[in-house]
Design a protein around this motif. Structure first.
Motif, PDB file in Angstrom:
ATOM      1  N   TYR A  79     -22.283   6.687  -9.763  1.00 28.04           N
ATOM      2  CA  TYR A  79     -22.361   5.294 -10.242  1.00 28.04           C
ATOM      3  C   TYR A  79     -22.061   5.216 -11.720  1.00 28.04           C
ATOM      4  O   TYR A  79     -21.321   4.327 -12.189  1.00 28.04           O
ATOM      5  N   HIS A  83     -18.932   3.065 -13.610  1.00 29.28           N
ATOM      6  CA  HIS A  83     -19.146   2.078 -14.664  1.00 29.28           C
ATOM      7  C   HIS A  83     -18.555   2.532 -15.993  1.00 29.28           C
ATOM      8  O   HIS A  83     -18.008   1.717 -16.747  1.00 29.28           O
ATOM      9  N   ILE A 111     -17.954  -2.623  -9.987  1.00 28.33           N
ATOM     10  CA  ILE A 111     -19.296  -2.900 -10.524  1.00 28.33           C
ATOM     11  C   ILE A 111     -20.319  -2.870  -9.400  1.00 28.33           C
ATOM     12  O   ILE A 111     -21.388  -2.244  -9.508  1.00 28.33           O
ATOM     13  N   GLY A 114     -20.994   0.671  -8.081  1.00 31.23           N
ATOM     14  CA  GLY A 114     -21.934   1.385  -8.936  1.00 31.23           C
ATOM     15  C   GLY A 114     -23.362   0.923  -8.690  1.00 31.23           C
ATOM     16  O   GLY A 114     -24.280   1.731  -8.539  1.00 31.23           O
ATOM     17  N   ASP A 115     -23.545  -0.391  -8.622  1.00 32.66           N
ATOM     18  CA  ASP A 115     -24.878  -0.943  -8.330  1.00 32.66           C
ATOM     19  C   ASP A 115     -25.399  -0.433  -6.993  1.00 32.66           C
ATOM     20  O   ASP A 115     -26.579  -0.078  -6.853  1.00 32.66           O
TER      21      ASP A 115
END
Length: 295
Positions: A79, A83, A111, A114-115
């Protein structure tokens, strides 16, 4: 010991475990699963999950209780790379020799990927904690990983790194960035593995010193490779630190001095493991690998 052979075997083992935790690419939200899996399958050294596993084994841990935590650690690391590569941060279009996540899936999905990896890592650790015979140990291991990834670890280092672009900073602030942005996750890996195995506090401190030293050395080597590295071996372009006007060990102290500092850090790391005697052979060799790596 044939270190390269041993490292390869461990890497294959970790790869198989990561694969078993990947979400199926199906359902309305399958694009997020595809984006997550794309970056998790992109390869890499798998250094952090291997360190967690080796710390567990070094401390006489039995079975595979470490596996969910090793997988979660790699999810968190992945992640952070997704980012880091975004235009708002390092703006890189190549990672591990492949197009970065946002190049393939777009910025919004990168995004979210990654979250998703970060949240899935916590789900994975908590699910393991519920099933563990000693949940207080597993929760402490999860805390070590979470702290290493958080505002007093990786995120804290990234904040100062971003705010220091286009500025000349001193060595103390640079050490803060490196110890948090990079070393904190390595420290979290080693401490989590040792804690899962039920290590005593004295030997945990020795392992922590080892991890701090190899973590800082790892980042300084990264700084050096960004200048001297081979893009084909690195799987990413070199010179990004210069492009982003970042302060690094080579820019502050020079290449030769930086290499000497790495040498000293690796020797200190190996000294910290003397309490484990010959049982620490692989981890000592891993410290040398970090010093000598070309990617």
């Amino acid at each position: 010991m044939d270190f390269k052979k041993e490292l390869k075997e461990r890497s294959i083992y970790i790869e198989d475990k990561i694969e078993s935790y990947l979400p199926k690419e199906e359902g309305y939200q399958k694009t997020i699963f595809e984006a997550m899996n794309y970056s998790l399958r992109a390869g890499g050294k798998r250094l952090r999950p291997i360190l967690l596993m080796e710390a567990y084994k070094l401390c006489q841990g039995q079975g595979e209780d470490f596996v969910p935590y090793s997988v979660a650690m790699e999810m968190i690391h992945t992640y952070s790379l997704i980012h880091d590569d975004l235009p708002a941060l390092d703006n890189d279009d190549l990672r591990r020799g492949k197009p970065t996540n946002h190049i393939v899936f777009g910025e919004a999905m990168a995004i979210l990927a990654g979250d998703a990896l970060l949240n899935t890592a916590y789900e994975t650790m908590l699910n393991a904690a519920f099933k563990h015979s000693r949940p207080e140990i597993s929760l402490r291991a999860a805390y070590e990983i979470s702290r290493g990834a958080g505002i007093y670890g990786m995120i804290g280092g990234q904040v100062v790194d971003v705010e220091s672009e286009d500025k000349k900073i001193d060595k103390d602030k640079l050490d803060y960035i490196h110890m948090n942005k990079t070393a904190a996750m390595i420290v979290g890996s080693v401490r989590a593995g040792a804690i899962l195995a039920g290590i005593d506090e004295d030997r945990l401190e020795s392992l922590t010193k080892y991890a701090e030293n190899i973590g800082l050395a790892f980042q300084i080597v990264d700084d050096i490779l960004d200048i001297e590295g081979d893009e084909k071996l690195l799987g990413k372009r070199v010179g990004s630190d210069l492009d982003n006007d970042k302060s690094t060990y080579p820019s502050l102290l020079g290449i030769d001095a930086s290499k000497k500092i790495v040498e000293n850090l690796i020797e200190e790391a190996k000294t910290s493991l003397e309490v484990f005697a010959s049982d620490a052979e692989f981890m000592n060799a891993l410290a040398d690998f970090i010093r000598d790596r070309q990617n």
